[in-house]
Design a protein around this motif. Sequence first.
Motif, mmCIF file in Angstrom:
data_model
loop_
_atom_site.group_PDB
_atom_site.id
_atom_site.type_symbol
_atom_site.label_atom_id
_atom_site.label_comp_id
_atom_site.label_asym_id
_atom_site.label_seq_id
_atom_site.Cartn_x
_atom_site.Cartn_y
_atom_site.Cartn_z
ATOM 1 N N UNK A 28 -12.091 6.789 -17.953
ATOM 2 C CA UNK A 28 -10.918 6.288 -17.225
ATOM 3 C C UNK A 28 -10.526 7.189 -16.059
ATOM 4 N N UNK A 29 -10.133 6.542 -14.959
ATOM 5 C CA UNK A 29 -9.612 7.252 -13.795
ATOM 6 C C UNK A 29 -8.326 6.562 -13.362
ATOM 7 N N UNK A 30 -7.299 7.360 -13.092
ATOM 8 C CA UNK A 30 -6.034 6.850 -12.565
ATOM 9 C C UNK A 30 -5.838 7.451 -11.181
ATOM 10 N N UNK A 31 -5.612 6.584 -10.210
ATOM 11 C CA UNK A 31 -5.379 7.011 -8.832
ATOM 12 C C UNK A 31 -4.025 6.483 -8.388
ATOM 13 N N UNK A 32 -3.229 7.317 -7.736
ATOM 14 C CA UNK A 32 -1.928 6.891 -7.221
ATOM 15 C C UNK A 32 -1.721 7.539 -5.859
ATOM 16 N N UNK A 33 -1.023 6.820 -4.981
ATOM 17 C CA UNK A 33 -0.815 7.376 -3.654
ATOM 18 C C UNK A 33 0.362 6.763 -2.932
ATOM 19 N N UNK A 34 0.735 7.416 -1.847
ATOM 20 C CA UNK A 34 1.796 6.969 -0.957
ATOM 21 C C UNK A 34 1.347 7.224 0.472
ATOM 22 N N UNK A 35 1.641 6.266 1.360
ATOM 23 C CA UNK A 35 1.377 6.422 2.793
ATOM 24 C C UNK A 35 2.612 5.973 3.556
ATOM 25 N N UNK A 36 2.918 6.667 4.609
ATOM 26 C CA UNK A 36 4.046 6.296 5.451
ATOM 27 C C UNK A 36 3.682 6.407 6.913
ATOM 28 N N UNK A 37 4.315 5.547 7.713
ATOM 29 C CA UNK A 37 4.082 5.568 9.159
ATOM 30 C C UNK A 37 5.405 5.280 9.859
ATOM 31 N N UNK A 38 5.683 6.007 10.920
ATOM 32 C CA UNK A 38 6.923 5.831 11.684
ATOM 33 C C UNK A 38 6.561 5.802 13.163
#
Length: 130
Positions: A28-38
Amino acid sequence: NEDLFQGYGTWRGGALGLEARVRPWGPLTVTAGWRGRQRWYTRDGYQPGPSHPALEDGGPVRVASQHTVEAELSASLWEDRLEPYLGVRWRRSETNYPDYQPGRFPVGGLYDVDFDWDALVVSTGLRVAL
């Protein structure tokens, strides 16, 4: 960064992202992320007038931001050749652009557009390595 259609001019801004990947157990692999652009557009890029209402915040500069949060659970099977996965992604886009309103803006337009939106995508599938 030139919008030739409307002549809004250039913008300045940036993007940032974070991602974490862990293998809690066996395949099992768990991947999580966040991206933001302004983005901030030039001061002379938008002028209120008969066919353009003021920006929602009353300011002189168009502003647009987008944020994405995503996560995926996957498993490597059969000597890493098969990988079933389940993913979810939520994206929010916000601007200070005036919303289109039927009969008001744009002049004569019989449609509406809200430039602030949310999207939720859930995906599942099977990756195959040949």
